[in-house]
Design a protein around this motif. Structure first.
Motif, PDB file in Angstrom:
ATOM      1  N   ALA A 104       4.907  24.587 -15.484  1.00 21.21           N
ATOM      2  CA  ALA A 104       5.518  23.334 -15.929  1.00 21.21           C
ATOM      3  C   ALA A 104       5.069  22.955 -17.332  1.00 21.21           C
ATOM      4  O   ALA A 104       5.538  21.962 -17.894  1.00 21.21           O
ATOM      5  N   HIS A 105       4.166  23.763 -17.913  1.00 22.12           N
ATOM      6  CA  HIS A 105       3.657  23.482 -19.259  1.00 22.12           C
ATOM      7  C   HIS A 105       4.086  24.577 -20.233  1.00 22.12           C
ATOM      8  O   HIS A 105       4.232  25.736 -19.847  1.00 22.12           O
ATOM      9  N   LYS A 106       4.240  24.188 -21.488  1.00 24.51           N
ATOM     10  CA  LYS A 106       4.640  25.133 -22.535  1.00 24.51           C
ATOM     11  C   LYS A 106       3.413  25.592 -23.317  1.00 24.51           C
ATOM     12  O   LYS A 106       2.554  24.793 -23.647  1.00 24.51           O
ATOM     13  N   ASP A 107       3.366  26.885 -23.595  1.00 22.61           N
ATOM     14  CA  ASP A 107       2.287  27.434 -24.407  1.00 22.61           C
ATOM     15  C   ASP A 107       2.874  28.534 -25.287  1.00 22.61           C
ATOM     16  O   ASP A 107       3.601  29.400 -24.791  1.00 22.61           O
ATOM     17  N   GLU A 126       6.052  21.904  -6.857  1.00 27.74           N
ATOM     18  CA  GLU A 126       6.352  20.520  -6.503  1.00 27.74           C
ATOM     19  C   GLU A 126       7.650  20.111  -7.195  1.00 27.74           C
ATOM     20  O   GLU A 126       8.072  20.735  -8.168  1.00 27.74           O
ATOM     21  N   GLU A 127       8.262  19.038  -6.705  1.00 26.85           N
ATOM     22  CA  GLU A 127       9.546  18.603  -7.258  1.00 26.85           C
ATOM     23  C   GLU A 127       9.444  18.337  -8.760  1.00 26.85           C
ATOM     24  O   GLU A 127      10.332  18.719  -9.530  1.00 26.85           O
ATOM     25  N   SER A 128       8.356  17.715  -9.183  1.00 27.33           N
ATOM     26  CA  SER A 128       8.190  17.409 -10.611  1.00 27.33           C
ATOM     27  C   SER A 128       8.053  18.684 -11.436  1.00 27.33           C
ATOM     28  O   SER A 128       8.543  18.760 -12.577  1.00 27.33           O
ATOM     29  N   GLU A 129       7.393  19.696 -10.872  1.00 26.83           N
ATOM     30  CA  GLU A 129       7.229  20.975 -11.577  1.00 26.83           C
ATOM     31  C   GLU A 129       8.549  21.724 -11.643  1.00 26.83           C
ATOM     32  O   GLU A 129       8.880  22.341 -12.667  1.00 26.83           O
ATOM     33  N   LEU A 130       9.299  21.671 -10.560  1.00 27.18           N
ATOM     34  CA  LEU A 130      10.588  22.366 -10.512  1.00 27.18           C
ATOM     35  C   LEU A 130      11.556  21.790 -11.541  1.00 27.18           C
ATOM     36  O   LEU A 130      12.365  22.521 -12.119  1.00 27.18           O
ATOM     37  N   LYS A 131      11.455  20.489 -11.798  1.00 25.90           N
ATOM     38  CA  LYS A 131      12.339  19.863 -12.784  1.00 25.90           C
ATOM     39  C   LYS A 131      12.022  20.361 -14.198  1.00 25.90           C
ATOM     40  O   LYS A 131      12.915  20.508 -15.032  1.00 25.90           O
ATOM     41  N   LYS A 132      10.738  20.607 -14.470  1.00 25.86           N
ATOM     42  CA  LYS A 132      10.331  21.061 -15.799  1.00 25.86           C
ATOM     43  C   LYS A 132      10.497  22.570 -15.980  1.00 25.86           C
ATOM     44  O   LYS A 132      10.589  23.062 -17.104  1.00 25.86           O
ATOM     45  N   HIS A 170       4.835  26.665   0.858  1.00 24.78           N
ATOM     46  CA  HIS A 170       6.199  26.463   0.373  1.00 24.78           C
ATOM     47  C   HIS A 170       6.571  24.989   0.438  1.00 24.78           C
ATOM     48  O   HIS A 170       6.351  24.324   1.449  1.00 24.78           O
ATOM     49  N   LYS A 171       7.154  24.496  -0.656  1.00 18.46           N
ATOM     50  CA  LYS A 171       7.602  23.107  -0.708  1.00 18.46           C
ATOM     51  C   LYS A 171       9.052  22.969  -0.254  1.00 18.46           C
ATOM     52  O   LYS A 171       9.500  21.897   0.142  1.00 18.46           O
ATOM     53  N   PHE A 172       9.785  24.065  -0.316  1.00 20.49           N
ATOM     54  CA  PHE A 172      11.192  24.100   0.116  1.00 20.49           C
ATOM     55  C   PHE A 172      11.593  25.552   0.266  1.00 20.49           C
ATOM     56  O   PHE A 172      10.908  26.466  -0.223  1.00 20.49           O
ATOM     57  N   GLU A 173      12.695  25.790   0.928  1.00 22.33           N
ATOM     58  CA  GLU A 173      13.346  27.108   0.972  1.00 22.33           C
ATOM     59  C   GLU A 173      14.842  26.866   0.973  1.00 22.33           C
ATOM     60  O   GLU A 173      15.360  26.126   1.826  1.00 22.33           O
ATOM     61  N   TRP A 174      15.532  27.487   0.031  1.00 21.97           N
ATOM     62  CA  TRP A 174      16.935  27.197  -0.184  1.00 21.97           C
ATOM     63  C   TRP A 174      17.849  28.156   0.566  1.00 21.97           C
ATOM     64  O   TRP A 174      17.529  29.337   0.761  1.00 21.97           O
TER      65      TRP A 174
END
Length: 371
Positions: A104-107, A126-132, A170-174
């Motif tokens: 979720a971070h840029k380097d 996590e949902e916040s990480e998946l968004k980034k 796992h936070k989700f499985e699609w």
């Protein structure tokens, strides 16, 4: 995904080869197809995929990233060069680096890669990480190709060991529709095309369930513009936990050692053949003073070349002379050096040469005494 849990899982479902190996093979096949030089594995965990990819001859830079430094540190030694790598350096260069950090971070250390793999990663976010995640991978890193694999939830009812998710973390499985919807939207936003496939075939008659592991292969449509590149931040946020630079013939030091070794080996082999022939002539002083080799001193493919170009090795007194031109004609020496001038440069001062520098010279006085 945790390897022990994965192995147990694949045994229950009887995938042959195991599902994780099928995923690795999929990536290897992709590497063979596109020949990327720089590959990054996000969520590299125990470095198994990186270890597999380090044997792909086209790859010159390998990087791994994971949020758990301890898991990487336990296994990172498998990415270190072995003694044989120093004894027989490869013709390609290879650098392997492991970083501790979040996707979720840029380097900036993750810029410039041709292929980025995200194998069984996104379902751990996590949902916040998946968004980034899309902006980091597709917007910031922007490699030519991205491979993302994730569990297909529609396959789960066929797995007796799975209650809700395949792994506790796992936070989700699609489902197939959910993954494809997310992937298509991501591809549209960042100018990528995407194709869907997978590994782990469903049972016969249940093809609609889809692959056990679904995979999206994203290919960037257009090269990045300079204006986009100039917006890349320069602040480093990842911590480097491992780096290995493999010995390579592209390094002058290793190339010189390899050339010297090959030159000495080749010259010694020719000298040995000459000495064997000399014994056949006995004590005839005229023939012994200057011995010209017969054609069988050389491999068939070199014999004609040696005679036509007057590159014959010879014995004079207690000294054997092997022309550098003859040595350079051997395929391995030729391939290593490229040019005759490079051969002379690499062995200068390292190998005993004749007074004019045109031949490798051996003194055989002690060999004569023994005989």
């Amino acid at each position: 995904m945790d390897k022990n849990f994965q192995e147990e899982f694949t045994q229950i479902t009887k995938f042959q080869p195991p599902l994780y190996k099928q995923r690795y093979q999929f990536v290897k096949d992709l590497v063979e197809k596109y020949k990327p030089k720089k590959v990054a594995d996000l969520g590299c965990a125990d470095c198994s995929l990186l270890w597999t990819l380090k044997f792909c001859s086209c790859i010159e830079v390998l990087a791994g990233l994971d949020i758990c430094a301890n898991v990487m540190k336990e296994k990172m030694h498998v990415l270190s060069p072995l003694p044989v790598d120093y004894l027989q350096p490869s013709e390609r260069s290879l650098t392997v680096t492991l970083h501790h950090g979040s996707v979720a971070h840029k380097d900036p250390c993750m810029l410039g890669f041709d292929l980025v793999t995200c194998i069984e990663l996104i379902e751990h976010l996590e949902e916040s990480e998946l968004k980034k995640f899309p902006e980091v991978v597709f917007g910031f890193m922007a490699p030519s190709i991205v491979v993302i694999s994730t569990p297909n939830s529609e396959f789960n009812p066929l797995l007796s060991s799975v209650m809700l998710y395949r792994h506790p973390d796992h936070k989700f499985e699609w489902s197939q529709a959910q993954f494809q919807s997310w992937a298509l939207e991501t591809a549209r936003c960042y100018n990528y095309s995407v194709e869907f496939t997978g590994v782990g075939h469903p049972p016969t008659g249940m093809e609609k369930v889809g692959f056990c592991t679904q995979i999206g292969v994203f290919v960037r449509k257009y090269p990045q513009t300079e204006s986009v590149q100039s917006e890349k931040p320069t602040e480093a946020v990842y911590k480097t936990v491992f780096k290995a630079v493999y010995p390579s013939l592209k390094d002058e030091k290793y190339l010189q050692n390899a050339v010297i070794g090959e030159v000495i080996f080749t010259a010694q082999s020719i000298k040995h053949r000459l000495m064997s022939k000399r014994k056949e002539y006995g004590d005839d002083p005229e023939r012994k003073s200057k011995l010209q080799p017969s054609m069988d001193c050389f491999p068939d493919y070199l014999g004609k070349l040696v005679v036509e170009k007057n590159m014959e090795p010879f014995i004079s007194g207690n000294e054997v002379y092997i022309p550098l031109a003859t040595i350079f004609s051997f395929p391995k020496v030729n391939r290593l050096c490229g040019t005759f001038e490079k051969l002379c440069q690499l062995i200068a001062g390292k190998v005993t040469l004749s007074s004019d520098g045109s031949a490798v010279m051996f003194n055989i006085e002690h060999e004569n005494e023994e005989n």
